[in-house]
Design an enzyme around this catalytic site. Structure first.
Site, PDB file in Angstrom:
ATOM      1  N   THR A   1       0.821  -1.217   0.000  1.00 16.80           N
ATOM      2  CA  THR A   1       0.000   0.000   0.000  1.00 16.80           C
ATOM      3  C   THR A   1       0.853   1.265   0.000  1.00 16.80           C
ATOM      4  O   THR A   1       1.994   1.248   0.493  1.00 16.80           O
ATOM      5  CB  THR A   1      -0.893  -0.019   1.264  1.00 16.80           C
ATOM      6  OG1 THR A   1      -1.514   1.252   1.403  1.00 16.80           O
ATOM      7  CG2 THR A   1      -0.099  -0.291   2.539  1.00 16.80           C
ATOM      8  N   ASP A   2       0.266   2.358  -0.471  1.00 18.87           N
ATOM      9  CA  ASP A   2       0.969   3.653  -0.398  1.00 18.87           C
ATOM     10  C   ASP A   2       0.999   4.192   1.036  1.00 18.87           C
ATOM     11  O   ASP A   2       1.742   5.132   1.327  1.00 18.87           O
ATOM     12  CB  ASP A   2       0.328   4.688  -1.348  1.00 18.87           C
ATOM     13  CG  ASP A   2      -1.140   4.986  -1.041  1.00 18.87           C
ATOM     14  OD1 ASP A   2      -1.723   4.364  -0.133  1.00 18.87           O
ATOM     15  OD2 ASP A   2      -1.710   5.864  -1.726  1.00 18.87           O
ATOM     16  N   GLU A   3       0.197   3.574   1.935  1.00 16.51           N
ATOM     17  CA  GLU A   3       0.139   4.105   3.308  1.00 16.51           C
ATOM     18  C   GLU A   3       1.453   3.908   4.061  1.00 16.51           C
ATOM     19  O   GLU A   3       1.672   4.533   5.089  1.00 16.51           O
ATOM     20  CB  GLU A   3      -1.016   3.464   4.095  1.00 16.51           C
ATOM     21  CG  GLU A   3      -2.348   3.773   3.464  1.00 16.51           C
ATOM     22  CD  GLU A   3      -3.537   3.690   4.391  1.00 16.51           C
ATOM     23  OE1 GLU A   3      -3.364   3.587   5.622  1.00 16.51           O
ATOM     24  OE2 GLU A   3      -4.671   3.731   3.877  1.00 16.51           O
TER      25      GLU A   3
ATOM     26  N   TYR B   1      -2.123  -0.511  10.916  1.00 12.34           N
ATOM     27  CA  TYR B   1      -2.231  -1.196   9.620  1.00 12.34           C
ATOM     28  C   TYR B   1      -1.021  -0.868   8.756  1.00 12.34           C
ATOM     29  O   TYR B   1      -0.333  -1.763   8.238  1.00 12.34           O
ATOM     30  CB  TYR B   1      -3.524  -0.773   8.896  1.00 12.34           C
ATOM     31  CG  TYR B   1      -3.492  -1.077   7.406  1.00 12.34           C
ATOM     32  CD1 TYR B   1      -3.519  -2.390   6.940  1.00 12.34           C
ATOM     33  CD2 TYR B   1      -3.400  -0.046   6.457  1.00 12.34           C
ATOM     34  CE1 TYR B   1      -3.467  -2.670   5.564  1.00 12.34           C
ATOM     35  CE2 TYR B   1      -3.345  -0.319   5.095  1.00 12.34           C
ATOM     36  CZ  TYR B   1      -3.377  -1.631   4.656  1.00 12.34           C
ATOM     37  OH  TYR B   1      -3.311  -1.907   3.305  1.00 12.34           O
TER      38      TYR B   1
ATOM     39  N   LYS C   1       2.039  -3.330   7.362  1.00 13.21           N
ATOM     40  CA  LYS C   1       2.345  -3.516   5.935  1.00 13.21           C
ATOM     41  C   LYS C   1       3.794  -3.096   5.661  1.00 13.21           C
ATOM     42  O   LYS C   1       4.507  -3.751   4.902  1.00 13.21           O
ATOM     43  CB  LYS C   1       1.386  -2.703   5.060  1.00 13.21           C
ATOM     44  CG  LYS C   1      -0.047  -3.195   5.044  1.00 13.21           C
ATOM     45  CD  LYS C   1      -0.234  -4.590   4.460  1.00 13.21           C
ATOM     46  CE  LYS C   1      -0.003  -4.671   2.981  1.00 13.21           C
ATOM     47  NZ  LYS C   1      -0.378  -6.006   2.426  1.00 13.21           N
TER      48      LYS C   1
END
Ligand code: NAD
Ligand code: DAU
Length: 363
Positions: free
Chosen positions: A141-143, A167, A171
């Site tokens: 993810t870009d998060e 989260y 990741k």
């Protein structure tokens, strides 16, 4: 700079988390793109996994296995029994709000689960004579990059990691493990970091499907904080196509950013959905749907803005998104309007109703 000449071949592909939103879209995509390969879908069927997402996918080259990616014995057995040569790893706990309420499940699945897959692949592929012809793709993810302020440049593949939610941190940790297996063991990996997906089969805990459902049913449309947070939105089929490009031709050891080049504040997204529904449901008693908007207390640690630079995948793999937000939202809303049975079957559980109470009534 172009790499599109590599073209890996795969025969037996293990998809993890293939009963979830993106995973099930990917199984459908791969099944159409490569009708002769074997697809093995390993999914624990948590609250987010639904066999209904896979309706119409069958035949003797598709196998569903109900199980946990943290179950080392099971993972090893699948790798051996099906002679897996390629892994596309989606399985994860994926909802930021749930990670704020219960981070433990995120550490277990996203970190320990990824380690379990990596380590068993490393062992089994070595026992089979080495990594030649094998590949492990990790979907991320870009998060992991944290948050941008209004004027910051978009995330690139070299932006330092700065995850803000449990989260995102889990990741990020899994990305680091995957990368370390390449650097330390020469284990054949690629990683992709993607922005916000939307489209068919997305579980209605995430913004777009939740707003569609609540609007149809005349319920409040909850906007966290002032609704000025910006996300980049990508139609899920475009994400599947991008992953397919990476597993075919992505350079081993590399990371690719994937995004839709469609950045909008949340409030604007919600208003767009309301406007499409006003036209699609002219008899609805809730027109204008916008009047259902309610501002609610913000998500703790809420990232202000994501924006992702997709120059690398566009240049090296000749991929770019095919749907802009207007096209994607129209298709998505039509899909939800035409699939009420699916909605009822995935939202009718007490677990989902309890989640709505826990996340919204106590805000
Ligand atoms: P999802 O929550 O819809 O699906 C996750 C799937 O994983 C479910 O089918 C669930 O049953 C399964 N799963 C969970 N724990 C498991 C375990 N221990 N063993 C086996 N299966 C397990 O998630 P999604 O939105 O489809 O996201 C898929 C992947 O893509 C995730 O890795 C996520 O981090 C990443 N991603 C998502 C987005 C997005 O916008 N949704 C964007 C970028 C990256
Ligand atoms: O950026 C990629 C990520 O996008 C993925 O890695 C995650 O798996 C995926 O869930 C998604 O994370 P977000 O937190 O951005 O998605 P979500 O749909 O939960 O929220 C989108 C934005 O809308 C976010 O700014 C929070 C806001 N929001 C969300 C919900 C559920 C609301 O204002 N109200 C809501 O009820």
């Amino acid at each position: 700079m172009k790499q599109k000449n590599l073209m890996r071949k795969f025969k037996n592909v293990l998809v993890t988390g293939g009963a979830g939103f993106i995973g099930s879209n990917f199984v459908r995509f791969l099944n159409n793109a490569e009708p002769d390969i074997q697809i093995i879908n390993l999914d624990l069927l948590t609250y987010a996994g639904h066999l209904e997402n896979l309706s119409g996918i069958n035949g003797n080259h598709y196998h569903f296995i109900h199980g946990d990616i943290c179950d080392s014995k099971l993972v090893r057995k699948i790798l051996m029994d099906y002679q897996i040569d390629t892994v596309v790893h989606f399985a994860a706990e994926s909802h930021v709000d749930r990670s704020i309420q219960d981070p433990g499940a995120f550490v277990q699945t996203n970190i320990v689960g990824t380690y379990t897959l990596l380590e068993n692949c490393r062992q089994v592929w070595n026992e089979r004579g080495g990594y030649e012809g094998n590949h492990f793709h990790h979907v991320s993810t870009d998060e992991v990059f944290g948050m941008l302020s209004k004027d910051d440049s978009p995330f690139t593949e070299t932006t330092p990691y700065a995850p803000n939610s449990p989260y995102a941190a889990s990741k990020a940790s899994s990305d680091h493990l995957v990368r370390s297996y390449f650097r330390t063991f020469g284990f054949p990996i690629t990683i992709s970091n993607c922005s916000n997906n939307y489209g068919p089969y997305q579980f209605p805990e995430k913004l777009i499907p939740l707003i569609i459902l609540n609007a149809i049913n005349g319920k409040d449309l909850p906007i966290y904080g002032d609704g000025q947070q910006i996300r980049d939105w990508l139609y899920v089929e475009d994400h599947c196509d991008a992953i397919y490009s990476v597993i075919q031709a992505g350079k081993t050891g590399e990371t690719y950013n994937i995004g839709g080049e469609n950045q909008f504040p949340n409030l604007e997204i919600v208003k767009k959905i309301c406007s499409i529904l006003d036209h699609a449901l002219p008899e609805s008693p809730y027109i204008p749907h916008e009047k259902l908007i309610r501002f609610v207390p913000d998500r703790p640690g809420h990232d202000l803005r994501y924006d992702i630079d997709i120059t690398k995948i566009r240049t090296c793999l000749e991929w770019q998104p095919s749907n802009d937000l207007a096209q994607g939202l129209e298709k998505t809303i039509q899909w939800y309007l035409q699939n009420r049975e699916w909605i009822e079957s995935v939202t009718g559980t007490s677990a989902f109703q309890n989640w709505l109470v826990t996340n919204y009534d106590k805000r």
